[in-house]
Design a protein around this motif. Structure first.
Motif, PDB file in Angstrom:
ATOM      1  N   ARG A 130       0.847  -1.199   0.000  1.00  7.30           N
ATOM      2  CA  ARG A 130       0.000   0.000   0.000  1.00  7.30           C
ATOM      3  C   ARG A 130       0.882   1.249   0.000  1.00  7.30           C
ATOM      4  O   ARG A 130       1.730   1.427   0.875  1.00  7.30           O
ATOM      5  N   CYS A 155      -5.303  -8.184  -2.210  1.00  3.55           N
ATOM      6  CA  CYS A 155      -6.161  -6.998  -2.080  1.00  3.55           C
ATOM      7  C   CYS A 155      -5.635  -5.863  -2.954  1.00  3.55           C
ATOM      8  O   CYS A 155      -5.382  -4.770  -2.470  1.00  3.55           O
ATOM      9  N   SER A 157      -4.705  -2.793  -4.795  1.00  2.00           N
ATOM     10  CA  SER A 157      -5.216  -1.426  -4.891  1.00  2.00           C
ATOM     11  C   SER A 157      -4.096  -0.479  -5.306  1.00  2.00           C
ATOM     12  O   SER A 157      -4.191   0.732  -5.086  1.00  2.00           O
ATOM     13  N   PHE A 175      -8.038  -9.763  -6.036  1.00  2.55           N
ATOM     14  CA  PHE A 175      -8.904  -8.594  -5.930  1.00  2.55           C
ATOM     15  C   PHE A 175      -9.954  -8.810  -4.845  1.00  2.55           C
ATOM     16  O   PHE A 175     -10.518  -9.897  -4.705  1.00  2.55           O
ATOM     17  N   ILE A 178     -12.883  -3.997  -3.001  1.00  5.19           N
ATOM     18  CA  ILE A 178     -12.563  -2.713  -3.631  1.00  5.19           C
ATOM     19  C   ILE A 178     -12.965  -2.715  -5.104  1.00  5.19           C
ATOM     20  O   ILE A 178     -13.376  -1.693  -5.649  1.00  5.19           O
ATOM     21  N   SER A 184     -13.808   2.793  -8.289  1.00  7.89           N
ATOM     22  CA  SER A 184     -12.660   1.913  -8.539  1.00  7.89           C
ATOM     23  C   SER A 184     -12.486   1.562 -10.016  1.00  7.89           C
ATOM     24  O   SER A 184     -12.089   0.448 -10.358  1.00  7.89           O
ATOM     25  N   ILE A 187      -8.996   0.233 -10.831  1.00  5.93           N
ATOM     26  CA  ILE A 187      -8.754  -1.134 -10.362  1.00  5.93           C
ATOM     27  C   ILE A 187      -9.450  -2.135 -11.280  1.00  5.93           C
ATOM     28  O   ILE A 187      -8.889  -3.190 -11.606  1.00  5.93           O
TER      29      ILE A 187
END
Length: 269
Positions: A130, A155, A157, A175, A178, A184, A187
């Motif tokens: 992140r 996850c 992002s 994924f 989100i 999004s 994404i």
């Protein structure tokens, strides 16, 4: 069958509700889930959950938020704990520069230790990333030249470049809810570009509940909603997404396939 490849069933949100949560997951077609380690010191808890429930596997590792609490656990210790038959992965480990709960240099050192453990054990590494794309790309590229290891960017992002580099290095991309959020679009565009054979789905429960449950406590059953949106994004049926994400899970987490007869069926399909 769907697999929730990343959740946290040891968290307080599930302490009194776990039987109900597992039953709801089964009713939604979610047959397997991986409860992910955030502290090596809590491995007995993860192991006990996996031992008590056929549908649950576990991992061993230190979340980057907790790297300063567990800065010196050697790769050999991670490998020793991972021998347990229900432990199928190393991590989650990685870099989180959003909350900065541990110093960056400590996060990076602990992350490299987990990479070493994944490399020596042959178990996949569950990667948390992140707001650290540049350092993540650098470390993954450097470490892959020192010896191959399997991993998943969980996850997802991050930016498009990290996804591209991850796929080029042979990593999987997972994924979460989100993907279903209204804002999004980027994404979803990244997910559409990932080869089908590298895609996974997850909840990261109790966090990040997908639409239409956004704002509520997330749970493994809700991975079906993320899978439905992924199907729309890549242009296939819900059944096809369930088929290939489950096959991908068992290919990456090969220890689960060895422990679980369903794994052989998924890989053969």
């Amino acid at each position: 069958m769907l697999v929730d490849s990343h959740c946290h069933l040891d968290f307080p949100d599930f302490q009194t509700r776990l039987p109900e949560v597992l039953a709801t997951a089964a009713a939604a077609g979610v047959g397997r889930m991986v409860t992910i380690s955030t502290h090596v010191a809590r491995f007995d808890t993860y192991r006990a959950l996996a031992e008590a429930h056929e549908s649950i596997f576990c991992s061993v590792g230190t979340h980057p938020h907790n790297a300063a609490d567990e800065p010196d656990i050697p790769a050999e210790r991670l490998a020793e704990l991972s021998v347990h038959p229900r432990c199928i992965a190393i991590g989650e480990a990685g870099l989180d520069y959003h909350y900065d709960k541990s110093p960056h240099d400590v996060q990076q050192r602990v992350f490299r230790t987990h990479i070493e453990a994944a490399r020596t054990t042959g178990l996949p590494l569950v990667i948390h990333a992140r707001n650290a794309d540049e350092d993540m790309i650098r470390i993954l590229t450097e470490e892959m030249t020192r010896g191959r290891f399997d991993a998943v960017l969980h996850c997802f992002s991050s930016g498009e470049t990290l996804a591209q580099v991850g796929v080029e290095l042979g990593l999987y991309v997972s994924f979460s809810g989100i993907l279903t959020f209204r804002n999004s679009e980027e994404i979803r565009r990244i997910a559409a570009a990932v080869p089908h054979e590298r895609l996974l789905v997850e909840t990261d429960a109790p966090y990040l509940a997908p639409v239409p449950y956004r704002g509520k406590t997330n749970e493994p059953a809700f991975v079906a909603h993320t899978a439905h949106v992924l199907a729309e994004v890549v242009g296939v049926s819900d059944e096809e997404v369930a088929r290939f994400t489950t096959a991908n899970f068992y290919r990456l987490f090969s220890k689960a396939a060895a422990a679980d007869s369903i794994g052989g069926q998924a890989l053969a399909s």
